[in-house]
Structures are given as C-alpha cells and as structure tokens.
Design an enzyme around this catalytic site. Sequence first.
Site, PDB file in Angstrom:
ATOM      1  N   ASP A  20      32.968 -11.703  25.417  1.00  0.00           N
ATOM      2  CA  ASP A  20      32.197 -12.771  24.771  1.00  0.00           C
ATOM      3  C   ASP A  20      30.816 -12.272  24.317  1.00  0.00           C
ATOM      4  O   ASP A  20      30.243 -11.373  24.933  1.00  0.00           O
ATOM      5  CB  ASP A  20      32.038 -13.948  25.747  1.00  0.00           C
ATOM      6  CG  ASP A  20      31.610 -15.222  25.041  1.00  0.00           C
ATOM      7  OD1 ASP A  20      31.799 -15.327  23.809  1.00  0.00           O
ATOM      8  OD2 ASP A  20      31.070 -16.115  25.714  1.00  0.00           O
ATOM      9  N   ASN A  68      39.907 -21.167  19.947  1.00  0.00           N
ATOM     10  CA  ASN A  68      39.208 -20.481  18.839  1.00  0.00           C
ATOM     11  C   ASN A  68      39.795 -20.831  17.466  1.00  0.00           C
ATOM     12  O   ASN A  68      39.136 -20.624  16.442  1.00  0.00           O
ATOM     13  CB  ASN A  68      39.208 -18.960  19.038  1.00  0.00           C
ATOM     14  CG  ASN A  68      38.310 -18.480  20.159  1.00  0.00           C
ATOM     15  OD1 ASN A  68      38.582 -17.474  20.794  1.00  0.00           O
ATOM     16  ND2 ASN A  68      37.215 -19.188  20.421  1.00  0.00           N
TER      17      ASN A  68
HETATM   18  C1  IPE Z   1      36.284 -17.153  25.122  1.00  0.00           C
HETATM   19  O1  IPE Z   1      35.098 -17.121  24.396  1.00  0.00           O
HETATM   20  C2  IPE Z   1      37.388 -16.597  24.316  1.00  0.00           C
HETATM   21  C3  IPE Z   1      37.247 -15.187  23.946  1.00  0.00           C
HETATM   22  C4  IPE Z   1      36.340 -14.354  24.352  1.00  0.00           C
HETATM   23  C5  IPE Z   1      38.238 -14.719  23.047  1.00  0.00           C
HETATM   24  P1  IPE Z   1      34.532 -18.410  23.666  1.00  0.00           P
HETATM   25  O2  IPE Z   1      33.217 -18.031  23.100  1.00  0.00           O
HETATM   26  O3  IPE Z   1      35.521 -18.964  22.735  1.00  0.00           O
HETATM   27  O4  IPE Z   1      34.362 -19.406  24.903  1.00  0.00           O
HETATM   28  P2  IPE Z   1      33.510 -20.735  25.073  1.00  0.00           P
HETATM   29  O5  IPE Z   1      33.979 -21.705  24.032  1.00  0.00           O
HETATM   30  O6  IPE Z   1      32.070 -20.386  24.895  1.00  0.00           O
HETATM   31  O7  IPE Z   1      33.818 -21.179  26.465  1.00  0.00           O
HETATM   32  C1  IPE Z   2      33.802 -13.550  21.421  1.00  0.00           C
HETATM   33  O1  IPE Z   2      32.543 -13.652  20.835  1.00  0.00           O
HETATM   34  C2  IPE Z   2      34.882 -13.262  20.405  1.00  0.00           C
HETATM   35  C3  IPE Z   2      35.737 -14.402  20.110  1.00  0.00           C
HETATM   36  C4  IPE Z   2      35.764 -15.539  20.739  1.00  0.00           C
HETATM   37  C5  IPE Z   2      36.658 -14.240  18.994  1.00  0.00           C
HETATM   38  P1  IPE Z   2      32.018 -15.024  20.255  1.00  0.00           P
HETATM   39  O2  IPE Z   2      32.430 -15.118  18.817  1.00  0.00           O
HETATM   40  O3  IPE Z   2      32.432 -16.163  21.093  1.00  0.00           O
HETATM   41  O4  IPE Z   2      30.463 -14.793  20.345  1.00  0.00           O
HETATM   42  P2  IPE Z   2      29.360 -15.873  20.771  1.00  0.00           P
HETATM   43  O5  IPE Z   2      29.775 -16.415  22.102  1.00  0.00           O
HETATM   44  O6  IPE Z   2      29.346 -16.902  19.705  1.00  0.00           O
HETATM   45  O7  IPE Z   2      28.111 -15.067  20.849  1.00  0.00           O
HETATM   46 MG    MG Z   3      31.604 -17.050  22.701  1.00  0.00          MG
END
Ligand code: IPE
Ligand code: IPE
Ligand code: MG
Length: 255
Positions: A20, A68
């Site tokens: 993340d 997502n």
């Molecule tokens: C969790 O990250 C899913 C992945 C890293 C693929 P998110 O960024 O989607 O999670 P939340 O919504 O902040 O919990």
């Molecule tokens: C994790 O990084 C990757 C995916 C969920 C695809 P994020 O896209 O959630 O990055 P933040 O949490 O917005 O920084």
């Molecule tokens: Mg994230």
Amino acid sequence: MYKELLDLNHIPQHIAIIMDGNGRWAKAKGKLRGEGHMAGAQALHDLMITVCNLGVKYLTVYAFSTENWRRPDDEVNGLMKLLFKKLDIDIFMDNDIRFCVIGDTARLPKDVQERMNYCISRSANNQRGTLTVALSYSSKWEITEATKKIAKQVKEGLLDVEDITDETIDKSLNTSFMPDPDLLIRTGGEVRLSNYLLWQCAYTELYFCDTFWPDFDEEELCKAIYDYQQRERRFGKTSEQVTDHSENHINDEYK
Ligand code: IPE
Ligand code: IPE
Ligand code: MG
C-alpha cells in the site's frame, strides 16, 4: 544493516504483503498516481528476488482488491495495462519462481487472463519459490466461494455436515496450495487488513510500517523479518512449552 542481524535458520517460510501507498508516494513527489503504481511494480520485481535469496518459499502479495474495482476508470484501466506489461514469463523462468494468482480472475480483461494463465502454466514446475499475486481478490469473496463449494458437496451427498473441519475450509480456499503466512507486512501506514487473507492469518505475525510501497527495499524487508524473529509464537500454548522454535511451527507439513 538489518540483514546482518538476521537468524538465517529462522526465516519465515511464507510472507504476505499488502503493498500500500503507491498513490501517496506519487503525490509526495508531485507525480501522477499511475507513476506510483509503476514504481510499485518495480519494487515488487526487486523484492521478489530479495525474498527468494533469503530462502523464503512463499511470497503472497495484494496487488488489486475486489474493492479496488470501485476506483476511477482511468486508474483501473491503467493498472490493468501495467499488469499486462509486467506479466513477463522470463522473470519467472530466469529466477526459477512459480507464479500463481488468487482472486476472482474472471473479472480481469481477457488479454490479462491469457497472459496470466500462460505464466502460471509455464512456471508451474519452478522450485525456488512461489510468488502469488492476489488480483481482484478479497477474503470475503474467497470464503463465500468456498462456502458455496462445500454446500454443493453436501447437497450432492459427497460430504457429511459432521465431517466439515477447518481443513475442509482450508482445502476449499484459493490458497489451498500454500501454508498460512508466518508474517504479514502492510506498508503505507494504515493499520488494517482491507479484506486480505482473513482466514489464513489466524495466527500470522502482523507488521505495519509507514514506508510507502515503492520505497520498501531489502533493508526494510530485513527489518520486518528481524522484528518477526524477536517474537515468540505461542499458538495458544505457554511460553515454557514453546521455547524450541524448531518445534514451534504451525506449518510443519510444508517443510
Ligand atoms: C489494499 O489497499 C489493497 C491493495 C494494496 C491492493 P487499499 O489502498 O485499497 O486499502 P484501503 O481501501 O485503504 O483499506
Ligand atoms: C496500493 O497503493 C496499490 C493498489 C491498491 C492498487 P494505493 O493506490 O492504495 O496507494 P495509496 O494508499 O492511495 O497511497
Ligand atoms: Mg491504499
């Protein structure tokens, strides 16, 4: 250097990661979110090799959750394109790594599915380690599907309700081919599981760090493993019962 502090006889055999922080990494650098995802893909490539070199047998990473799909179309399409580009069989063959996927893959674009299936079958006999990518994955989806499978077996008279054990459920999950994670790492500062491996992490050691995923390197990984090595896994027993770590492994059958 945390690497020098590691006990090489006590390396976790399965590490799960919630990768993340790509978006915030990009924002902090004045870049687009898509650039953050590209940097994140590079970080995964590098870390996969590091993890294998340390002797970790299973690496399971959360790349795209069921939730997502709700992101803006542009971001989802960009992620699918990136995924297609990064599914490069040479990486798995050159490093003797088996590639696997868990999740509701039928929702992925057809070209991604084809390339993914090719990588899965070509690398199936690779031995050094297993990289599993969770794509269009969520634990609640996985457990719901497992429940349907088990219910069907009961309905068809193939399984008695009284014979359902936690092993029945283990075997019905997407993750049936892997041991439960020893260590789960979440980068990016959030302290939650976001629907990842909820059943499988019943006794996993959890590690949270603020580092955004694209910056998570070998040193960060070794720091997490070092932290893990300082813990005593008791699995419900007393400290006195588990002083010998070699006998303190919930996944012994996979060794
Ligand atoms: C969790 O990250 C899913 C992945 C890293 C693929 P998110 O960024 O989607 O999670 P939340 O919504 O902040 O919990
Ligand atoms: C994790 O990084 C990757 C995916 C969920 C695809 P994020 O896209 O959630 O990055 P933040 O949490 O917005 O920084
Ligand atoms: Mg994230």
